[in-house]
Scaffold this active site. Structure first.
Site, PDB file in Angstrom:
ATOM      1  N   GLY A 104     -44.315  61.417  -3.531  1.00  0.00           N
ATOM      2  CA  GLY A 104     -44.995  62.504  -2.592  1.00  0.00           C
ATOM      3  C   GLY A 104     -45.023  61.866  -1.430  1.00  0.00           C
ATOM      4  N   GLY A 105     -44.714  60.592  -1.055  1.00  0.00           N
ATOM      5  CA  GLY A 105     -44.655  60.029   0.249  1.00  0.00           C
ATOM      6  C   GLY A 105     -43.999  60.909   1.146  1.00  0.00           C
ATOM      7  N   ASP A 162     -29.977  59.396  -2.062  1.00  0.00           N
ATOM      8  CA  ASP A 162     -30.223  60.965  -2.613  1.00  0.00           C
ATOM      9  C   ASP A 162     -30.157  61.852  -1.387  1.00  0.00           C
ATOM     10  OD1 ASP A 162     -32.951  59.863  -1.625  1.00  0.00           O
ATOM     11  OD2 ASP A 162     -33.101  61.839  -2.039  1.00  0.00           O
ATOM     12  N   ASP A 206     -39.891  60.567  -6.741  1.00  0.00           N
ATOM     13  CA  ASP A 206     -40.493  60.413  -5.449  1.00  0.00           C
ATOM     14  C   ASP A 206     -41.718  60.304  -5.755  1.00  0.00           C
ATOM     15  OD1 ASP A 206     -41.345  62.848  -4.999  1.00  0.00           O
ATOM     16  OD2 ASP A 206     -40.148  63.070  -3.144  1.00  0.00           O
TER      17      ASP A 206
END
Lengths: 371, 371
Positions: free
Chosen positions: B93-94, B267, B91
């Site tokens: 970091g959003g 996920d 991912d």
């Protein structure tokens, strides 16, 4: 089924043997990992199988409190409960007479539960029955384990009680139908650091007659130099055809030294406890994985132990997992230390078989004295 | 290497496919377990291999703070670091723009470290570079993920920033030599529960052009009835030959519903988090292993999942391990829930291939609506 040991090789006093029990056979010297509450920390039976463990220790005190003997018995005994088909040795709760310092009288001991504070009486007979119901392959008698440097009076009482309790435990065990056929019972020699008391305790225990003999009350805080003479005194007296168990020891020099005196079996939480705190056993000695120098190391923990189940993971990765408290770290590091100890013991056995135990012993001192 | 999906079967809007990347191929629908800090809790790469996982998620925010990108790069990237040869999706970091509510401006976001309070700026370009250096097979753009029920103004700004950041991220990615050859980059559609905003965000993201498309900002607290219409709107717009990823979802009804709308990948930390707290996924629905009725149960967690890696252990044993806080419990229960989810997804895929997805979906609702 009478439990015996057949000796494949003797080198000095060091023995390479096979212990035969109602369950089967295991080789000695034998390191027994400790599954206090039905599991070695972070591991399960499939891990112990993969590691090649032969005997796992269970802790009567903890298991009788949680989940309780009734529950374990209802689930088919400790083997079926943990799904472990290898050997199980249960301690008697005697160690808690040392560690929890409960009220002890001639009849037995009254323990407090570490879980809920409730009160529980353990007697020599009760300890036999609990271990019978747990289904241990090897049970231990309830003994009185004082600190190594207790006063002479405390030590005297401990030796007397241990002997009287051993008689009661043996009577209870031999009267139990299941036990004699399916289980073995080991006596425990006490006596602290006093060689005369050790001799007396060994005589009284051997006279009762057990399937094997343990040396207790050592490795409880005294130095190694203080520990070995009483062990030597006792080991020289024990019957050759029965297994000898040194309780609570798992450091490399300690293992080689007690084996040098003729010990066959030993157990310890040390390898897994050290692992959880980042101290690894390697062929180069102790390795503290927390040290900054390992942050970018792509090496495995011990390059000379390629068969380790965690050899594929780098020091840098394992250090990271430990430093951010991922439970995976405790698991992988525990697997490493146990794999290392089993490999160490296998190499020690081979050295005895090959008649080069003294040279192995010197090498161990060389690596570990500085560690 | 252009990342694409080939579809083996379509049943309604549900897709059974294969995603092709520079690393290789994985089948869809695909559940991706979350290895936030370089490991799925209690597990390592060997466990994920045994479970048959295809794609594991890594978390840029956590990894850039501990052990840091420099360290992971020095150790050969995230694959070599964790010794995981399957796919890795990182991912951006959003999600932390949602969960940690940092200061955000047009340029990027300033995060505080949960480890030491230190301050870290993350920009769309920086997130691309970090994920390039981690060596992710699939990177995600840095997006702005507001709460599902944020005000219209907040949502408007989030959609605009997400689109502008996506352009910058795509430019940074396509300018990077390594990325284009070795990695894929997915865009993220935002827009909360507003169908017009979702449409706009999808258009702007598709126009930029990515290797795959994620739907973000859902499954963040809103109900399932609120969640599905915006997803349906977006899914209908996405290119058929590229993978679609629904971020942060792992409950059985949720999985079947997003797959029904044409999602390929999802996920969630839910299966492992539930496991650690004693909630197991079974063919009969949720099972709370802490309940007293299981104390003496010799049954496996799910008798209909004999291939579970923990099928050999009884409910009674697992309940005991959890109740005395043995870390073995977290491990074995996590293994079970992941094995169950992978089996569930495989059965869902087969239902699509067999053209009986609607019946599978009804069965899932029947079991799980009451659970």
């Amino acid at each position: 089924v009478k439990t015996t040991i057949t000796l494949e090789a003797i080198d000095g006093a060091a023995r390479a043997g096979r212990v035969h029990t109602a369950r089967g056979t295991f080789t000695t010297p034998c390191f027994m990992p400790v599954g206090t509450r039905g599991a070695v920390r972070h591991l399960a039976a499939d891990d112990l199988e993969a590691l090649g463990a032969d005997v796992v220790l269970g802790n009567t005190y903890h298991l009788m409190l949680r989940p309780g003997v009734d529950t374990i018995e209802a689930l088919g005994g400790l083997h079926r409960f943990t799904d472990w088909d290898g050997h199980i040795l249960t301690d008697s709760g005697g160690y808690q007479i040392f560690s929890l310092a409960p009220k002890v009288d001639d009849d037995g001991a009254v323990f407090r539960s570490v879980y809920d504070g409730s009160s529980h009486r353990l007697t020599p007979e009760g300890a036999v029955d609990v271990q019978r119901r747990l289904g241990a392959d090897i049970q231990m008698v309830l003994d009185v384990c004082p600190p190594a440097k207790a006063t002479a009076a405390v030590m005297r009482t401990a030796v007397d009680r241990t002997a009287l309790w051993a008689q009661r435990a043996r009577r209870q065990f031999t009267n139990g139908e299941v036990s004699v056929d399916r289980q073995a019972q080991f006596g425990i020699v006490q006596g602290g650091l006093d060689l005369a008391l050790r001799t007396e305790s060994a005589e009284r225990t051997i006279e009762i007659g057990f399937d094997g003999y343990a040396v207790g009350g050592l490795s409880v805080g005294e130095s190694r130099d203080e520990m070995l003479p009483p062990l030597a005194t006792v080991a020289a007296m024990l019957p050759h055809d029965q297994p000898r168990y040194f309780m609570g020891l798992g450091d490399p020099i300690g293992m080689v030294e007690v084996v040098a005196l003729g010990v066959d079996m030993f157990d310890c939480v040390l390898p897994t406890r050290l692992a959880r705190h980042g101290t690894l056993l390697t062929s180069g000695g102790r390795l503290n994985i927390k040290r900054a120098e390992f942050a970018r190391s792509d090496d495995p923990l011990d390059p000379l132990l390629p068969a380790s189940p965690v050899a594929r993971y780098s020091r840098g990765y394992l250090r990271h997992l430990l430093s951010v408290d991922e439970p995976t770290a405790g698991r992988l590091l525990s697997l490493h230390n146990l794999a290392w100890v089993f490999d160490f013991v296998a190499r020690m056995r081979q050295a005895i078989v090959d008649g080069r135990f003294e040279s192995f012993r010197r090498d161990v001192h060389e690596v570990w004295a500085a560690s």
